[in-house]
Design a protein around this motif. Structure first.
Motif, short mmCIF file in Angstrom:
data_model
loop_
_atom_site.label_atom_id
_atom_site.label_comp_id
_atom_site.label_asym_id
_atom_site.label_seq_id
_atom_site.Cartn_x
_atom_site.Cartn_y
_atom_site.Cartn_z
N ARG A 1 0.84 -1.26 0.08
CA ARG A 1 -0.21 -0.06 0.04
C ARG A 1 0.75 1.31 -0.06
NH1 ARG A 1 -2.73 -1.65 5.63
NH2 ARG A 1 -2.37 -3.43 4.21
N PHE A 2 2.19 1.17 0.31
CA PHE A 2 2.96 2.35 0.35
C PHE A 2 3.69 2.46 -0.85
CE2 PHE A 2 2.63 0.93 4.87
CZ PHE A 2 2.05 2.08 5.47
N ALA A 3 3.53 1.63 -1.82
CA ALA A 3 4.40 1.69 -3.30
C ALA A 3 3.84 2.95 -3.82
CB ALA A 3 4.06 0.44 -4.24
N ARG A 4 2.70 3.55 -3.63
CA ARG A 4 2.33 4.58 -4.47
C ARG A 4 3.07 5.96 -3.93
NH1 ARG A 4 -3.62 5.39 -1.52
NH2 ARG A 4 -2.94 5.65 0.56
N ILE A 5 3.53 5.81 -2.70
CA ILE A 5 4.36 6.97 -2.35
C ILE A 5 5.68 6.91 -2.80
CG2 ILE A 5 5.47 8.13 -0.34
CD1 ILE A 5 3.20 6.72 1.37
N LEU A 6 6.44 5.73 -3.02
CA LEU A 6 7.61 5.66 -3.78
C LEU A 6 7.41 5.22 -5.07
CD1 LEU A 6 9.43 3.59 -0.83
CD2 LEU A 6 9.57 5.91 -1.06
N GLY A 7 8.53 5.24 -5.82
CA GLY A 7 8.73 4.80 -7.33
C GLY A 7 8.71 3.59 -7.37
N PRO A 8 8.54 3.01 -8.45
CA PRO A 8 8.84 1.39 -8.73
C PRO A 8 10.25 0.97 -7.96
CG PRO A 8 8.66 2.28 -10.48
CD PRO A 8 8.17 3.33 -9.58
N VAL A 9 11.34 1.67 -8.61
CA VAL A 9 12.75 1.06 -8.40
C VAL A 9 12.86 1.24 -6.81
CG1 VAL A 9 15.13 1.70 -8.82
CG2 VAL A 9 13.18 1.91 -10.66
N GLU A 10 12.54 2.47 -6.21
CA GLU A 10 12.59 2.93 -4.93
C GLU A 10 12.03 1.87 -3.85
OE1 GLU A 10 11.93 5.12 -7.07
OE2 GLU A 10 13.46 6.53 -7.31
N HIS A 11 10.77 1.49 -4.43
CA HIS A 11 10.02 0.59 -3.59
C HIS A 11 10.81 -0.82 -3.60
CE1 HIS A 11 6.52 -1.44 -1.80
NE2 HIS A 11 6.45 -2.07 -2.62
N ASP A 12 11.09 -1.22 -4.66
CA ASP A 12 11.87 -2.64 -4.77
C ASP A 12 13.25 -2.53 -4.04
OD1 ASP A 12 10.85 -3.25 -8.25
OD2 ASP A 12 10.00 -3.93 -6.54
N LYS A 13 13.74 -1.48 -4.05
CA LYS A 13 15.11 -1.21 -3.30
C LYS A 13 14.49 -1.32 -1.71
CE LYS A 13 17.84 1.92 -6.11
NZ LYS A 13 18.59 3.17 -6.06
N PHE A 14 13.63 -0.79 -1.35
CA PHE A 14 13.11 -0.97 0.03
C PHE A 14 12.96 -2.58 0.54
CE2 PHE A 14 9.42 -0.97 2.89
CZ PHE A 14 9.93 -0.55 4.12
N ILE A 15 12.10 -3.09 -0.35
CA ILE A 15 12.05 -4.41 -0.23
C ILE A 15 13.17 -5.46 -0.26
CG2 ILE A 15 10.60 -6.40 -0.91
CD1 ILE A 15 8.82 -4.44 0.56
N GLU A 16 14.03 -5.07 -1.38
CA GLU A 16 15.37 -5.83 -1.35
C GLU A 16 16.04 -5.59 -0.19
OE1 GLU A 16 17.54 -8.44 -3.79
OE2 GLU A 16 15.52 -7.75 -3.72
N SER A 17 16.15 -4.29 0.35
CA SER A 17 16.85 -4.11 1.67
C SER A 17 16.50 -4.97 3.01
CB SER A 17 16.93 -2.82 1.87
OG SER A 17 15.47 -2.31 2.20
N HIS A 18 15.15 -5.21 2.95
CA HIS A 18 14.60 -6.05 3.90
C HIS A 18 14.69 -7.29 3.81
CE1 HIS A 18 12.39 -2.37 5.03
NE2 HIS A 18 12.18 -3.05 6.22
#
Length: 443
Positions: A256-273
């Motif tokens: 649900r927070f993907a709309r706040i970040l861009g697609p690449v930034e959101h994937d970076k966030f998930i990848e870091s976790h």
């Protein structure tokens, strides 16, 4: 000074000056503080200090030009672009026409440069392309590859997949129902006439502004769906399965927070976790090695091998204990021994005789490790084994029957069956056992 490739020979391909609206020619000036979109000025407007809205004449600026070498020190970027455009216009091999269109290089220079850097260069992937790929790799080295849903599936109307895609129609790049689908109804009766009062006119303008906000929201939602590849849900779910179960749960929660970040930034966030999860798992494994007294990786490999062997042996013992539970059925064992004796004597084995109920009785329940077993006495354990009732459930049924008996001064079998909703035969055995042991009395 920022160096950029030229826009081309066609003046209509170049951005206009914000001051005089004339088409820009290099070099020109770009404001470093205004934008996006970029605020561009020709040299004439820049020298007279042109200002517009937020742009001030004292802002920092950059000079935009393509007068720099790329592949050859004697060829500028502008000449490289002019050469490619001339070859495209005149055709490969017409070097005299190419030189005439360029005006700055001879026929021999054009042919030699083009053949050397664009035809016979084995490293030409090209140089500029390699630089671009290296820059993208540097920016996205910690992110997973992102592939938007450029070509989503085309399900039939009102199918399950169509409903999963929220009624998206790929051929029209649109949805069956838009966000706030009836927003246009508010405008159908609005008509601007000269006799409107100021208040009524302002009210109509406000309604139009609200409608424009609805249109912007529709575009925003479509952009989020398109950029994140949410249209092709099955492909999106396949990408999620690459992660461990814990990271998949996080992915679902943070979507649900993907709309706040861009697609690449959101994937970076998930990848870091996901990386954090892997690190925590490795740290836990190293702590296990240290607790076992292991100080090198050679010993760790031996430890892992022995651990795997122990797990396999434990699994075999568990399976053996389950087999032994079934062997405890004396009638089944007697039938099996009889069949084996017939086979050894050369006789055809007799068919197993069916029981009175038409099926073989179930083996006793193994209470080892079940919660509540320690609260039972030997007779209660035997009852739970034969009735195949877990100790926790038996204790609940026992407490309910004893409490009801104390309230009523006695308990009948029909009342017991109405109180605990299980198999009537099991209820009868529990009721008789409690009567026999003196826990309850008959009414």
């Amino acid at each position: 000074m920022e160096r950029l490739a030229s826009f081309g020979n066609d003046p209509f391909d170049k951005p206009p000056c914000r001051g005089c609206s004339s088409y820009l020619t290099e070099p020109y000036v770009k404001c470093a503080e205004c934008g996006p979109p970029p605020f561009l000025l020709c040299l004439q407007c820049f020298t007279r200090g042109f200002e517009y809205k937020k742009h001030q004449s004292d802002h920092t600026y950059e000079i935009m030009t393509s007068d720099f070498p790329v592949l050859d020190p004697n060829w500028t970027a502008q000449e490289e672009m002019a050469l490619l455009e001339a070859v495209m216009d005149c055709g490969f091999g017409n070097w005299q026409d190419v030189a005439n269109q360029m005006c700055t290089k001879s026929k021999e220079e054009c042919e030699k440069h083009y053949m050397k850097h664009f035809i016979n260069n084995p490293l030409f992937a090209s140089t500029l392309l390699n630089l671009k790929q290296a820059e993208e790799a540097q920016q996205n080295e910690t992110a997973i590859p992102f592939h938007p849903a450029d070509d989503p599936p085309r399900p039939t109307f009102d199918s399950l997949l169509s409903r999963d895609m929220a009624g998206y129609m790929p051929a029209r790049a649109d949805f069956v129902e838009e966000f706030d689908n009836y927003a246009e109804w508010d405008l159908r009766d609005i008509d601007f006439v000269e006799d409107d009062s100021d208040i009524l006119h302002a009210l109509k303008i406000a309604v139009v502004d609200i409608y424009h906000s609805r249109l912007k929201e529709r575009q925003r939602r479509k952009r989020i769906v398109r950029d994140h590849g949410l249209i092709n849900l099955r492909k999106f779910q396949i990408l999620e399965r690459r992660y461990p179960k814990e990271v998949q749960d996080l992915y679902e929660t943070m979507r649900r927070f993907a709309r706040i970040l861009g697609p690449v930034e959101h994937d970076k966030f998930i990848e870091s976790h996901a990386l954090e999860f892997e690190l925590r798992r490795e740290i836990k494994r190293l702590q296990e090695y240290r607790a076992a007294g292991i100080t090198n990786f050679c010993s760790a490999r031996t430890y892992e091998h022995l651990k795997k062997t122990r797990e396999e042996e434990r699994l075999k013992r568990t399976m053996l204990s389950e087999v032994l539970q079934y062997i405890q059925d004396s009638s089944a064992c007697q039938q099996w021994l009889s069949r084996q004796a017939d086979i050894d004597s050369g006789l055809s084995p007799a068919a197993p005789a069916p029981s009175n109920s038409g099926r073989r009785s179930a083996p006793p329940l193994n209470l080892t490790g079940l919660p509540g077993t320690e609260k039972l006495n030997e007779k209660e354990k035997e009852l739970c084994q034969m009735v195949r009732l877990v100790p926790g459930a038996y204790l609940e049924y026992k407490a309910a029957l004893v409490n009801e008996c104390n309230k009523q001064g006695g308990l009948r079998l029909a009342q017991a069956r109405a109180l605990i909703k299980i198999d009537v035969n099991k209820t009868r055995k529990i009721y008789d056992f409690l009567i026999r042991e003196g826990y309850i009395t008959k009414a």
